[in-house]
Design a protein around this motif. Structure first.
Motif, PDB file in Angstrom:
ATOM      1  N   MET A   1       2.147   7.941   4.564  1.00  0.00           N
ATOM      2  CA  MET A   1       3.322   7.461   3.829  1.00  0.00           C
ATOM      3  C   MET A   1       3.070   7.440   2.325  1.00  0.00           C
ATOM      4  O   MET A   1       3.968   7.714   1.527  1.00  0.00           O
ATOM      5  CB  MET A   1       3.705   6.057   4.312  1.00  0.00           C
ATOM      6  N   ALA A   2       1.829   7.117   1.950  1.00  0.00           N
ATOM      7  CA  ALA A   2       1.519   7.032   0.521  1.00  0.00           C
ATOM      8  C   ALA A   2       1.707   8.386  -0.157  1.00  0.00           C
ATOM      9  O   ALA A   2       2.105   8.465  -1.314  1.00  0.00           O
ATOM     10  CB  ALA A   2       0.095   6.526   0.328  1.00  0.00           C
TER      11      ALA A   2
ATOM     12  N   ASN B   1       0.803  -1.212   0.000  1.00  0.00           N
ATOM     13  CA  ASN B   1       0.000   0.000   0.000  1.00  0.00           C
ATOM     14  C   ASN B   1       0.834   1.259   0.000  1.00  0.00           C
ATOM     15  O   ASN B   1       0.508   2.244  -0.617  1.00  0.00           O
ATOM     16  CB  ASN B   1      -0.836   0.053   1.288  1.00  0.00           C
ATOM     17  N   VAL B   2       1.901   1.203   0.765  1.00  0.00           N
ATOM     18  CA  VAL B   2       2.663   2.425   0.989  1.00  0.00           C
ATOM     19  C   VAL B   2       3.786   2.567  -0.022  1.00  0.00           C
ATOM     20  O   VAL B   2       4.528   3.516  -0.002  1.00  0.00           O
ATOM     21  CB  VAL B   2       3.249   2.443   2.406  1.00  0.00           C
ATOM     22  N   LEU B   3       3.929   1.584  -0.884  1.00  0.00           N
ATOM     23  CA  LEU B   3       5.097   1.603  -1.743  1.00  0.00           C
ATOM     24  C   LEU B   3       4.730   1.987  -3.157  1.00  0.00           C
ATOM     25  O   LEU B   3       3.801   1.461  -3.746  1.00  0.00           O
ATOM     26  CB  LEU B   3       5.762   0.226  -1.747  1.00  0.00           C
ATOM     27  N   ASN B   4       5.504   2.882  -3.681  1.00  0.00           N
ATOM     28  CA  ASN B   4       5.286   3.300  -5.047  1.00  0.00           C
ATOM     29  C   ASN B   4       6.450   2.742  -5.851  1.00  0.00           C
ATOM     30  O   ASN B   4       7.551   3.231  -5.783  1.00  0.00           O
ATOM     31  CB  ASN B   4       5.256   4.830  -5.055  1.00  0.00           C
ATOM     32  N   ARG B   5       6.185   1.633  -6.569  1.00  0.00           N
ATOM     33  CA  ARG B   5       7.270   0.933  -7.248  1.00  0.00           C
ATOM     34  C   ARG B   5       8.022   1.834  -8.222  1.00  0.00           C
ATOM     35  O   ARG B   5       7.452   2.729  -8.836  1.00  0.00           O
ATOM     36  CB  ARG B   5       6.733  -0.257  -8.037  1.00  0.00           C
ATOM     37  N   GLY B   6       9.267   1.558  -8.400  1.00  0.00           N
ATOM     38  CA  GLY B   6      10.043   2.203  -9.444  1.00  0.00           C
ATOM     39  C   GLY B   6      10.703   3.496  -9.020  1.00  0.00           C
ATOM     40  O   GLY B   6      11.569   4.007  -9.709  1.00  0.00           O
ATOM     41  N   SER B   7      10.354   4.015  -7.864  1.00  0.00           N
ATOM     42  CA  SER B   7      11.008   5.252  -7.451  1.00  0.00           C
ATOM     43  C   SER B   7      11.782   4.988  -6.172  1.00  0.00           C
ATOM     44  O   SER B   7      11.293   5.156  -5.083  1.00  0.00           O
ATOM     45  CB  SER B   7       9.971   6.330  -7.212  1.00  0.00           C
ATOM     46  N   VAL B   8      12.959   4.507  -6.365  1.00  0.00           N
ATOM     47  CA  VAL B   8      13.729   4.055  -5.209  1.00  0.00           C
ATOM     48  C   VAL B   8      14.811   5.071  -4.900  1.00  0.00           C
ATOM     49  O   VAL B   8      15.483   5.581  -5.785  1.00  0.00           O
ATOM     50  CB  VAL B   8      14.364   2.697  -5.530  1.00  0.00           C
ATOM     51  N   SER B   9      14.960   5.354  -3.629  1.00  0.00           N
ATOM     52  CA  SER B   9      15.928   6.385  -3.261  1.00  0.00           C
ATOM     53  C   SER B   9      17.269   5.791  -2.862  1.00  0.00           C
ATOM     54  O   SER B   9      17.779   6.067  -1.809  1.00  0.00           O
ATOM     55  CB  SER B   9      15.365   7.183  -2.095  1.00  0.00           C
ATOM     56  N   VAL B  10      17.789   4.952  -3.713  1.00  0.00           N
ATOM     57  CA  VAL B  10      19.097   4.376  -3.405  1.00  0.00           C
ATOM     58  C   VAL B  10      20.133   5.490  -3.399  1.00  0.00           C
ATOM     59  O   VAL B  10      20.146   6.335  -4.287  1.00  0.00           O
ATOM     60  CB  VAL B  10      19.514   3.379  -4.498  1.00  0.00           C
TER      61      VAL B  10
ATOM     62  N   LEU C   1       8.413   6.870   5.485  1.00  0.00           N
ATOM     63  CA  LEU C   1       8.102   7.075   6.899  1.00  0.00           C
ATOM     64  C   LEU C   1       8.969   8.203   7.474  1.00  0.00           C
ATOM     65  O   LEU C   1       8.505   9.033   8.266  1.00  0.00           O
ATOM     66  CB  LEU C   1       8.321   5.757   7.654  1.00  0.00           C
ATOM     67  N   ALA C   2      10.201   8.270   7.012  1.00  0.00           N
ATOM     68  CA  ALA C   2      11.102   9.339   7.465  1.00  0.00           C
ATOM     69  C   ALA C   2      10.533  10.696   7.052  1.00  0.00           C
ATOM     70  O   ALA C   2      10.497  11.644   7.854  1.00  0.00           O
ATOM     71  CB  ALA C   2      12.489   9.127   6.859  1.00  0.00           C
ATOM     72  N   ASN C   3      10.057  10.772   5.816  1.00  0.00           N
ATOM     73  CA  ASN C   3       9.480  12.044   5.348  1.00  0.00           C
ATOM     74  C   ASN C   3       8.198  12.382   6.099  1.00  0.00           C
ATOM     75  O   ASN C   3       7.902  13.547   6.351  1.00  0.00           O
ATOM     76  CB  ASN C   3       9.232  11.985   3.838  1.00  0.00           C
ATOM     77  N   THR C   4       7.430  11.348   6.453  1.00  0.00           N
ATOM     78  CA  THR C   4       6.219  11.580   7.248  1.00  0.00           C
ATOM     79  C   THR C   4       6.598  12.168   8.606  1.00  0.00           C
ATOM     80  O   THR C   4       5.998  13.140   9.071  1.00  0.00           O
ATOM     81  CB  THR C   4       5.442  10.249   7.427  1.00  0.00           C
TER      82      THR C   4
ATOM     83  N   VAL D   1      -0.705   6.079  13.290  1.00  0.00           N
ATOM     84  CA  VAL D   1      -1.351   4.792  13.554  1.00  0.00           C
ATOM     85  C   VAL D   1      -1.338   3.908  12.308  1.00  0.00           C
ATOM     86  O   VAL D   1      -2.004   4.226  11.317  1.00  0.00           O
ATOM     87  CB  VAL D   1      -2.812   5.002  14.020  1.00  0.00           C
ATOM     88  N   ALA D   2      -0.579   2.830  12.356  1.00  0.00           N
ATOM     89  CA  ALA D   2      -0.575   1.870  11.252  1.00  0.00           C
ATOM     90  C   ALA D   2      -1.755   0.918  11.444  1.00  0.00           C
ATOM     91  O   ALA D   2      -2.326   0.831  12.532  1.00  0.00           O
ATOM     92  CB  ALA D   2       0.738   1.106  11.230  1.00  0.00           C
ATOM     93  N   ARG D   3      -2.070   0.201  10.391  1.00  0.00           N
ATOM     94  CA  ARG D   3      -3.202  -0.727  10.459  1.00  0.00           C
ATOM     95  C   ARG D   3      -2.691  -2.147  10.389  1.00  0.00           C
ATOM     96  O   ARG D   3      -2.196  -2.582   9.359  1.00  0.00           O
ATOM     97  CB  ARG D   3      -4.097  -0.495   9.240  1.00  0.00           C
TER      98      ARG D   3
END
Ligand code: PRX
Length: 690
Positions: free
Chosen positions: A276-277, A11-20, A158-161, A255-257
């Motif tokens: 996070m999304a 849910n929280v992951l947006n594929r393809g945009s990785v901050s390596v 999560l860090a940005n949140t 609050v996570a679910r």
């Protein structure tokens, strides 16, 4: 792999945009390339008789040579390992500057690094699809896998949140969650932005949680709606709601679910996955000085409130990483299964920081050893192909009471190392673990350490020449650890076949730096009792051939199912009852839990008629003030407590009575009124022997 990854996590992951973080990341000072720093391939398998590679300088030496070097020349030893294994944004200038007398403990001075880079980015740069976490959820067969790339992305979001809610470098964040990928991401997110996490075991009550939040002055709390354990739901959010009422420092609750059940959201609350999304999946890591705080973890001492043990960045990470590799014989590609909760130090060092810094696949075990049946651990070993299994003696003692077939029906051939932690492992449990679970094929390592030591200090591995392991014994000091046994007069006890107070005589990179907000308490508790040494609070025996065997706590700390608790904390909770003027709590042995609390309670005259009602209220009081596991198993109502002329309660005598060992009470002549002893023995006989 991706097919196994949960919808909840995705849910929280947006594929393809990785901050390596890599050399193309122009905004960053972080460079990860094959020519610098630690590589996973430097973690090579053991050669016979030699310790696996620690660094290029230290290659091809035996345990004995390396241990001797680590004590004689810590600069060379730890300096070369830190230089090669960790990824620094600024290389350190000085290996250490320590003074055990004053508690000045500094490692890798002048250096800067980020722990999340060392646990995530370095692996993503080389092998992004390697599985970082296997979340072994409560229901067997529903596990979820999270790759390093996905974990990095979740961590950045999560860090940005956290940043969006005003969390800055140095701010404290409480994490009140059971083990889960999102909880691991929360820890790493704090590390990424330089915030300090304090994970509170999700079995603690709202008052206990509030006490920790207040002491640490946390700005944000991260939790989830409910926990799921052993088929039961635990309302974590409700506990957090009650706690934050008395915590004005808290500005936001994320609050996570974990479950789909409805949550009531208050004005402080934000749904974590949603936040996070919409957060960026990239977050530049904050360069942290080696000695900046990484986390606080509250633990019990013999007096006072739980103390916030402070661990810092580089030394802690290095020690967790090196011990993880060498004590468990971890090799690249292994699936590492430590079943501890992240609420304890074992979860910090050997579920999160040690395994992830080594690029391992780490198992997050959400369930219990007996859910849905006593084969759970071994079925999990078979299904996940676990190579190292790290657990607590209390679970082993529980499981050995069941039929062996609960173990034997599962394929355990993946296992290479078995390990135990948290309390002394008795011979019966050791033999069963070794023979029945390990088929007498896998080394079983008893690992001794503490919240304060950061990582394992005494264990049978790394292998000595010959690699002998003695049953039920931690045996040998790890690199950099110099144990010493102290006598009653404060003298060092020399020679073998001797007992004493276990101390460590030289500083090591993983040791705690202080107690949050109270350095004097740190000095008093650990450094004053035996000046020039770190005092562990444990007693130990040095065998005829120089191995160490831990004999247990020497202070008023007890160990219930591997959970450490000060008897004074339980007494404080009991004393809060208006009808209870005085109490004394001691630990008594228990065949599964190791120890359980036994409470001697003095009641006011008027409450004597309603003893059962008051005792029930006392049980509830301990559960609400501390946790359910802290509730005494036994209560004995007495008229008075045995005290010395100076008014000190003689717990030694109470312990003997509680263990029904009244024929070896020892000297009672220093008591103000020795007749109290007979009085209590009578009460014990009436209550427990009818
Ligand atoms: O008494 C020792 C016991 O657990 C204490 C530390 O508790 P804690 O800080 O909660 O950390 C537990 C996990 C590292 C120690 O002072 N203890 C821990 N491991 C062992 C042990 N006692 C005997 N043998 C062990 N292997």
């Amino acid at each position: 792999m991706a097919a196994h990854i949960s919808k909840t996590f995705l849910n929280v992951l947006n594929r393809g945009s990785v901050s390596v973080v890599n050399k193309h990341h122009h905004r960053s000072v972080w460079v990860i390339s094959s020519c610098c720093t630690r590589t996973v391939s430097s973690i090579s398998a053991a050669e016979p008789g030699l310790t696996p590679r620690l660094s290029s300088h230290l290659h091809g030496k035996s345990y004995t040579e390396l241990h001797e070097l680590s004590l004689r020349d810590p600069e060379t030893f730890w300096g070369s390992i830190a230089g090669e294994r960790l990824t620094w944004s600024k290389r350190f200038e000085q290996v250490n500057d320590c003074d055990l007398a004053t508690g000045r403990i500094n490692w890798f001075l002048g250096g800067q690094l980020n722990v999340s880079v060392n646990c995530l980015d370095v692996h993503v740069a080389r092998d992004p699809d390697r599985v970082a976490l296997i979340w072994e959820k409560d229901e067997p067969g529903t596990e979820e896998r999270v790759t390093y790339r996905e974990l990095l992305e979740a961590t950045c979001r999560l860090a940005n949140t956290l940043k969006s809610y005003g969390v800055k470098r140095g701010d404290r964040v409480a994490i009140y969650m059971p083990v889960s990928p999102i909880a691991v991401a929360a820890m790493l997110a704090c590390a990424r932005i330089g915030a300090v996490h304090t994970v509170v075991f999700a079995g603690f009550s709202s008052e206990a949680l509030a006490g920790r939040i207040q002491d640490a002055q946390c700005k944000v709390v991260i939790t989830c709606n409910q926990g799921v354990r052993g088929g039961r739901l635990i309302n974590l959010k409700a506990t957090v709601d009650a706690a934050v009422e008395s915590c004005p420092s808290v500005q936001r609750v994320l609050v996570a679910r974990r479950t789909d059940n409805p949550i009531s959201m208050g004005k402080l609350d934000t749904p974590l996955e949603e936040a996070m999304a919409s957060a960026s999946p990239e977050c530049a890591p904050e360069p942290m000085a080696s000695e900046d705080m990484l986390f606080l973890l509250y633990t019990s001492g013999s007096t006072g409130k739980p103390k916030g043990v402070v661990h810092t960045q580089a030394g802690y990470l290095l020690y967790a990483s090196v011990t993880h590799q060498h004590v468990f014989d971890y090799s690249p590609g292994d699936v590492f299964g430590c079943v501890a909760d992240i609420g304890w130090i074992t979860g910090h060092s050997y579920v999160v920081y040690g395994p992830l810094s080594n690029g391992a696949t780490s198992v997050l075990f959400e369930s219990t050893p007996t859910y849905p049946n006593p084969g759970r651990y071994w079925e999990t070993v078979q299904r996940l192909g676990i190579n190292q299994f790290y657990g607590a003696p209390t679970a082993i003692r529980l499981l050995l009471k069941y039929e062996e077939s609960w173990v034997k029906r599962y394929d355990r051939s993946s296992l290479k190392t078995l390990a135990s932690v948290g309390e002394p492992i008795n011979h019966e449990a050791w033999e069963w673990f070794y023979n029945v679970v390990g088929d007498a094929r896998c080394p079983l390592v008893d690992t001794w350490w503490q919240t304060e030591t950061g990582g394992i200090c005494i264990a049978p591995r790394p292998a000595h020449e010959g690699g002998e392991i003695r049953p039920a014994m931690a045996m040998r000091p790890f690199f950099g650890i110099q144990p010493a046994l102290m006598g009653e007069k404060g003298q060092t006890v020399t020679g073998n076949d001797v007992n004493g107070a276990l101390c460590i005589s030289k500083p090591w990179p993983g040791m705690a730096r202080t107690i949050f907000g109270d350095h004097q308490r740190f000095v008093e508790a650990y450094l004053k009792p035996y000046p020039g040494h770190y005092f562990t609070g444990d007693g130990a025996y040095r065998t005829e051939d120089g191995y160490y065997q831990i004999t247990g706590r020497m202070d008023d700390v007890i160990n219930i199912s591997g959970h450490r608790l000060g008897t004074a904390e339980i007494e404080d909770a009991l004393d809060a009852h208006p009808d209870v003027p005085e109490t004394a709590v001691v630990g008594v042995s228990h065949d599964i839990k190791g120890e359980v609390p036994f409470a001697f309670v003095v009641l006011k005259e008027k409450a004597m008629q309603e003893q059962e009602v008051v005792l029930e209220e006392l049980r509830r009081l301990v559960a609400t003030k501390i946790a359910k596991y802290a509730v005494p198993d036994h209560f004995l109502v007495v008229k008075r407590l045995p005290k010395t002329r100076s008014g000190k309660i003689m717990r030694r005598i109470l312990r003997k009575i509680a263990m029904d060992q009244t024929d070896s009470l020892g000297d009672v002549s220093t008591l103000d009124d020795p007749s109290v002893v007979m009085e209590i023995i009578q009460a014990y006989k009436q209550t427990f022997r009818g």
